[in-house]
Design a protein around this motif. Structure first.
Motif, PDB file in Angstrom:
ATOM      1  N   GLU A  46       0.823  -1.210   0.000  1.00 50.61           N
ATOM      2  CA  GLU A  46       0.000   0.000   0.000  1.00 50.61           C
ATOM      3  C   GLU A  46       0.858   1.261   0.000  1.00 50.61           C
ATOM      4  OE1 GLU A  46      -3.841  -1.943   2.380  1.00 50.61           O
ATOM      5  OE2 GLU A  46      -2.358  -0.729   3.450  1.00 50.61           O
ATOM      6  N   GLN A  47       2.015   1.197   0.648  1.00 54.77           N
ATOM      7  CA  GLN A  47       2.917   2.343   0.633  1.00 54.77           C
ATOM      8  C   GLN A  47       3.361   2.656  -0.792  1.00 54.77           C
ATOM      9  OE1 GLN A  47       4.343   4.482   3.237  1.00 54.77           O
ATOM     10  NE2 GLN A  47       2.423   3.734   4.086  1.00 54.77           N
ATOM     11  N   VAL A  48       3.672   1.616  -1.559  1.00 49.67           N
ATOM     12  CA  VAL A  48       4.093   1.813  -2.954  1.00 49.67           C
ATOM     13  C   VAL A  48       2.945   2.412  -3.767  1.00 49.67           C
ATOM     14  CG1 VAL A  48       4.899   0.665  -5.054  1.00 49.67           C
ATOM     15  CG2 VAL A  48       5.780  -0.037  -2.829  1.00 49.67           C
ATOM     16  N   GLU A  49       1.734   1.897  -3.569  1.00 53.39           N
ATOM     17  CA  GLU A  49       0.574   2.429  -4.284  1.00 53.39           C
ATOM     18  C   GLU A  49       0.358   3.902  -3.932  1.00 53.39           C
ATOM     19  OE1 GLU A  49      -2.638  -0.112  -3.211  1.00 53.39           O
ATOM     20  OE2 GLU A  49      -2.028  -1.728  -4.556  1.00 53.39           O
ATOM     21  N   LYS A  50       0.493   4.239  -2.658  1.00 50.21           N
ATOM     22  CA  LYS A  50       0.289   5.618  -2.224  1.00 50.21           C
ATOM     23  C   LYS A  50       1.354   6.536  -2.805  1.00 50.21           C
ATOM     24  CE  LYS A  50      -0.595   8.336   1.968  1.00 50.21           C
ATOM     25  NZ  LYS A  50      -0.696   8.301   3.463  1.00 50.21           N
ATOM     26  N   GLN A  51       2.589   6.057  -2.847  1.00 58.89           N
ATOM     27  CA  GLN A  51       3.670   6.850  -3.438  1.00 58.89           C
ATOM     28  C   GLN A  51       3.412   7.136  -4.907  1.00 58.89           C
ATOM     29  OE1 GLN A  51       6.980   4.340  -2.484  1.00 58.89           O
ATOM     30  NE2 GLN A  51       7.334   5.256  -0.484  1.00 58.89           N
ATOM     31  N   ASN A  52       2.821   6.168  -5.603  1.00 56.44           N
ATOM     32  CA  ASN A  52       2.525   6.357  -7.019  1.00 56.44           C
ATOM     33  C   ASN A  52       1.321   7.261  -7.248  1.00 56.44           C
ATOM     34  OD1 ASN A  52       4.233   4.577  -9.032  1.00 56.44           O
ATOM     35  ND2 ASN A  52       4.055   3.427  -7.143  1.00 56.44           N
ATOM     36  N   ARG A  53       0.357   7.212  -6.356  1.00 56.72           N
ATOM     37  CA  ARG A  53      -0.820   8.087  -6.491  1.00 56.72           C
ATOM     38  C   ARG A  53      -0.487   9.520  -6.119  1.00 56.72           C
ATOM     39  NH1 ARG A  53      -5.402   5.326  -7.511  1.00 56.72           N
ATOM     40  NH2 ARG A  53      -5.438   3.099  -6.980  1.00 56.72           N
ATOM     41  N   HIS A  54       0.389   9.691  -5.136  1.00 57.04           N
ATOM     42  CA  HIS A  54       0.691  11.019  -4.604  1.00 57.04           C
ATOM     43  C   HIS A  54       2.213  11.208  -4.612  1.00 57.04           C
ATOM     44  CE1 HIS A  54      -3.491  11.007  -3.301  1.00 57.04           C
ATOM     45  NE2 HIS A  54      -3.260   9.858  -2.695  1.00 57.04           N
ATOM     46  N   THR A  55       2.706  11.838  -5.663  1.00 47.76           N
ATOM     47  CA  THR A  55       4.151  11.984  -5.835  1.00 47.76           C
ATOM     48  C   THR A  55       4.791  12.732  -4.671  1.00 47.76           C
ATOM     49  OG1 THR A  55       3.885  11.962  -8.236  1.00 47.76           O
ATOM     50  CG2 THR A  55       5.941  12.838  -7.378  1.00 47.76           C
ATOM     51  N   SER A  56       4.103  13.734  -4.140  1.00 50.04           N
ATOM     52  CA  SER A  56       4.662  14.493  -3.016  1.00 50.04           C
ATOM     53  C   SER A  56       4.910  13.573  -1.822  1.00 50.04           C
ATOM     54  CB  SER A  56       3.728  15.638  -2.625  1.00 50.04           C
ATOM     55  OG  SER A  56       2.442  15.139  -2.281  1.00 50.04           O
ATOM     56  N   TYR A  57       3.995  12.624  -1.609  1.00 51.68           N
ATOM     57  CA  TYR A  57       4.184  11.662  -0.524  1.00 51.68           C
ATOM     58  C   TYR A  57       5.375  10.755  -0.809  1.00 51.68           C
ATOM     59  CZ  TYR A  57       3.304   7.819   2.713  1.00 51.68           C
ATOM     60  OH  TYR A  57       3.449   6.862   3.695  1.00 51.68           O
ATOM     61  N   ALA A 114       3.137   1.577 -19.654  1.00 49.28           N
ATOM     62  CA  ALA A 114       2.883   0.872 -18.392  1.00 49.28           C
ATOM     63  C   ALA A 114       3.339   1.753 -17.241  1.00 49.28           C
ATOM     64  CB  ALA A 114       3.604  -0.473 -18.360  1.00 49.28           C
ATOM     65  N   GLU A 115       2.655   1.620 -16.125  1.00 51.42           N
ATOM     66  CA  GLU A 115       2.974   2.416 -14.925  1.00 51.42           C
ATOM     67  C   GLU A 115       3.214   1.489 -13.748  1.00 51.42           C
ATOM     68  OE1 GLU A 115       3.474   5.540 -14.994  1.00 51.42           O
ATOM     69  OE2 GLU A 115       2.429   6.318 -16.750  1.00 51.42           O
ATOM     70  N   GLY A 116       4.050   0.463 -13.951  1.00 47.95           N
ATOM     71  CA  GLY A 116       4.293  -0.503 -12.896  1.00 47.95           C
ATOM     72  C   GLY A 116       3.112  -1.445 -12.753  1.00 47.95           C
ATOM     73  N   GLY A 117       3.198  -2.321 -11.773  1.00 46.51           N
ATOM     74  CA  GLY A 117       2.162  -3.332 -11.586  1.00 46.51           C
ATOM     75  C   GLY A 117       0.814  -2.767 -11.195  1.00 46.51           C
ATOM     76  N   TYR A 118       0.797  -1.525 -10.663  1.00 44.43           N
ATOM     77  CA  TYR A 118      -0.455  -0.965 -10.159  1.00 44.43           C
ATOM     78  C   TYR A 118      -1.125  -0.023 -11.153  1.00 44.43           C
ATOM     79  CZ  TYR A 118       1.795  -2.843  -6.034  1.00 44.43           C
ATOM     80  OH  TYR A 118       2.444  -3.675  -5.150  1.00 44.43           O
ATOM     81  N   GLY A 119      -0.467   0.267 -12.272  1.00 39.30           N
ATOM     82  CA  GLY A 119      -1.093   1.044 -13.334  1.00 39.30           C
ATOM     83  C   GLY A 119      -1.537   2.426 -12.916  1.00 39.30           C
ATOM     84  N   ILE A 120      -0.712   3.114 -12.108  1.00 44.16           N
ATOM     85  CA  ILE A 120      -1.073   4.434 -11.599  1.00 44.16           C
ATOM     86  C   ILE A 120      -0.104   5.466 -12.169  1.00 44.16           C
ATOM     87  CG2 ILE A 120      -1.378   5.854  -9.543  1.00 44.16           C
ATOM     88  CD1 ILE A 120      -1.742   3.184  -7.989  1.00 44.16           C
ATOM     89  N   GLY A 121      -0.608   6.392 -12.982  1.00 42.52           N
ATOM     90  CA  GLY A 121       0.275   7.398 -13.567  1.00 42.52           C
ATOM     91  C   GLY A 121      -0.443   8.213 -14.625  1.00 42.52           C
ATOM     92  N   PHE A 125       8.609   2.880 -25.594  1.00 41.54           N
ATOM     93  CA  PHE A 125       7.937   2.570 -24.334  1.00 41.54           C
ATOM     94  C   PHE A 125       7.755   3.860 -23.547  1.00 41.54           C
ATOM     95  CE2 PHE A 125       7.715   1.553 -19.879  1.00 41.54           C
ATOM     96  CZ  PHE A 125       6.867   0.458 -19.841  1.00 41.54           C
ATOM     97  N   CYS A 126       6.586   4.020 -22.910  1.00 42.91           N
ATOM     98  CA  CYS A 126       6.307   5.184 -22.061  1.00 42.91           C
ATOM     99  C   CYS A 126       5.882   4.716 -20.675  1.00 42.91           C
ATOM    100  CB  CYS A 126       5.181   6.028 -22.640  1.00 42.91           C
ATOM    101  SG  CYS A 126       5.515   6.753 -24.240  1.00 42.91           S
ATOM    102  N   GLY A 127       6.401   5.368 -19.642  1.00 47.63           N
ATOM    103  CA  GLY A 127       5.973   5.031 -18.292  1.00 47.63           C
ATOM    104  C   GLY A 127       6.881   5.608 -17.238  1.00 47.63           C
ATOM    105  N   LYS A 128       6.550   5.331 -15.989  1.00 45.33           N
ATOM    106  CA  LYS A 128       7.370   5.802 -14.885  1.00 45.33           C
ATOM    107  C   LYS A 128       8.646   4.976 -14.788  1.00 45.33           C
ATOM    108  CE  LYS A 128       5.548   3.137 -10.938  1.00 45.33           C
ATOM    109  NZ  LYS A 128       6.753   2.988 -10.101  1.00 45.33           N
ATOM    110  N   SER A 129       9.618   5.508 -14.078  1.00 39.59           N
ATOM    111  CA  SER A 129      10.938   4.875 -14.055  1.00 39.59           C
ATOM    112  C   SER A 129      11.069   3.871 -12.912  1.00 39.59           C
ATOM    113  CB  SER A 129      12.033   5.938 -13.948  1.00 39.59           C
ATOM    114  OG  SER A 129      11.800   6.794 -12.845  1.00 39.59           O
TER     115      SER A 129
END
Length: 388
Positions: free
Chosen positions: A61-72, A217-224, A286-290
Motif C-alpha cells: 500500500e505504501q508503494v501504491e500511495k507513493q505512485n498516487r501522490h508523488t509528493s508523498y 505501463a505504470e508498474g504493476g499498479y497502473g497508476i500514472g 515505451f512510455c511510463g514511470k521509471s
C-alpha cells in the motif's frame, strides 16, 4: 548430510522486488539445486499470522500511495535519506504494523535458513534478527543503494557501476570489495528466449505488424499518466498500435475497453498480463514511470523510453541513470509533449535509432548467473564440502 537451505522470500512492494527474486531463485536452483535445498517463501502470507499479513500488505500500500501522490513518495524517500540506515529501518519495523516483528523473526527461524537472499530490505532485517543467524545477501533492484539496502548483510549487490561507486564513496566503512558486489541486472530468464521479430510478436498480440507500436505501463499498479497520454493519442488519431498495460488497475482497464478508436490508431488495452516481456519486446517506444524492473526490461529489449513520472527520489535516480549513463531514455512529464515526441518518432523513425543503440550497448549487463555464483561461493565458505 542435509543439504544447506537457501531461502528466497518474496515480498510484494512493487513488481521490482518480485521479478528479480524469481530470476535468481530459478537460476540458483538450475545451477546448484543438486547441492542445496532451494526454498521459495511467500514470507508475509504463508503462516496465516494476521499481523505479518497486514505488514506485508502495508508495504504494498505504501508503494501504491507513493505512485498516487508523488509528493508523498518524495517525502518518504527524502526522510529515509535524512534519518539514515538504522533509524529508518527501526521506525518502519516498529510503526508500520505493531506486533509484526516477533512473528516475522519466528517464521524466519521456522524456515531454518542457512542463507537468506532478499530483494527487499525487510526480509533481510528479519534474517539478521532471527535466532538461527543465517548468511544474508541483499540485491538492490534500484540503480543506487538506498539507505534501507545499506543495512547489515554479508553481501549487498547492485547492478550499476554508478550505484556501486556512490555506495563505496558514501559508506566507506560499511562497504568494501568483499561485501559490496556489482552484478548484472536480474532480469527474468525467459527474456533471453523472447521472439526477436517484432512483426511476429505483433501478430501474436493482435496488433498491426507494420504499424509503429507504443507500449505504456505504470508498474504493476497502473497508476500514472497513461490514461491522459492514451486519450491524446486517440484524439489525434495517430497511425500507431497503442498498447496501455493497466496491470492491477482494473478500473482503468475497464474504462479503456469502452473506448473506440477513430480509425488510424489500433487501440489494444491490456490488464494484468503474463506475457509482459513479449508486449515490451513488440514496441518501438515505451512510455511510463521509471520503475527499476520496467526500465531494465525496456533497456534489455533495446527500446527508447519516454519517462513520464518519478514517484520517489529512488525512481528519480533510476531515471537519471537511463537518461545520463545509458542514454536510451528521455524525461517528458507533460502528456501533450509526450505525444508530440511520439508523433515525431512516427513521422521519422530514424530519430529513435540513437536511443536504440544506447540500449543495445547494455545487453551484456543482464542475467542471474554471476549473482548465483557469488551466493554459492559465500555459502561454500561456511560449508566447504559443497565445492566437492
Amino acid at each position: 548430510m542435509n543439504k544447506p537451505r537457501v531461502v528466497f522470500p518474496f515480498t510484494e512492494a512493487g513488481l521490482g522486488h518480485i521479478i528479480p527474486m524469481r530470476s535468481i531463485a530459478d537460476e540458483f536452483e538450475k545451477l546448484y539445486g543438486d547441492k542445496v535445498e532451494v526454498v521459495r517463501s511467500e514470507f508475509f502470507t504463508e503462516t496465516g499470522n494476521k499481523n505479518l499479513e497486514i505488514f506485508g500488505r502495508r508495504l504494498r500500500e505504501q508503494v501504491e500511495k507513493q505512485n498516487r501522490h508523488t509528493s508523498y513518495g518524495f517525502f518518504t524517500t527524502i526522510n529515509m535519506e535524512f534519518w539514515r540506515i538504522h533509524l529508518s529501518t527501526w521506525a518502519t519495523m516498529k510503526f508500520l504494523k505493531l506486533g509484526s516483528r516477533k512473528p516475522a523473526y519466528r517464521h524466519m527461524d521456522e524456515l531454518k535458513p542457512d542463507l537468506v537472499f532478499s530483494t527487499h530490505w525487510a526480509t533481510n532485517y528479519y534474517a539478521k534478527k532471527c535466532k538461527c543467524k543465517p548468511l544474508t545477501v541483499m540485491y538492490c533492484p534500484d540503480t543506487d543503494v538506498n539507505p534501507l539496502f545499506s543495512y547489515d548483510a554479508d553481501i549487498v549487490m547492485v547492478s550499476t557501476g554508478t550505484g556501486y561507486k556512490k555506495a563505496r564513496k558514501k559508506h566507506p566503512i560499511r562497504f568494501n570489495d568483499e561485501n559490496l558486489k556489482q552484478v548484472p541486472f536480474l532480469i527474468r530468464g525467459e527474456a533471453f528466449a523472447v521472439e526477436k521479430d517484432k512483426r511476429v510478436l505483433r501478430e501474436r498480440l493482435g496488433l498491426d505488424p507494420d504499424k509503429f507500436t507504443v507500449v505504456l505501463a505504470e508498474g504493476g499498479y497502473g497508476i500514472g499518466k497513461m490514461e491522459e497520454i492514451c486519450n491524446i493519442i486517440l484524439k489525434r488519431d495517430l497511425p500507431v498500435n497503442l498498447v496501455p498495460v493497466c496491470g492491477r488497475n482494473e478500473e482503468l482497464y475497464k474504462k479503456f475497453l469502452e473506448i473506440e478508436s477513430n480509425g488510424n490508431t489500433l487501440f489494444k488495452p491490456m490488464g494484468l498480463v503474463d506475457n509482459m516481456l513479449e508486449v515490451v519486446a513488440s514496441a518501438d517506444v515505451f512510455c511510463g514511470k521509471s520503475g527499476a524492473n520496467m526500465c531494465a526490461e525496456v533497456c534489455f529489449f533495446g527500446l527508447p523510453m519516454i519517462i513520464t513520472k518519478y514517484a520517489t527520489t529512488i525512481e528519480q535516480n533510476i531515471g537519471k541513470y537511463y537518461i545520463e549513463s545509458v542514454g536510451n531514455a528521455l524525461k517528458i512529464f507533460d502528456p501533450e509533449k509526450v505525444v508530440d515526441k511520439i508523433e515525431e518518432f512516427v513521422k521519422d523513425p530514424s530519430l529513435i535509432e540513437p536511443y536504440k543503440r544506447a540500449a543495445e550497448s547494455e545487453r551484456t549487463n543482464f542475467g542471474a548467473t554471476k549473482c548465483a555464483e557469488i551466493i554459492f561461493d559465500l555459502l561454500s565458505e561456511r560449508y566447504p564440502e559443497l565445492k566437492n
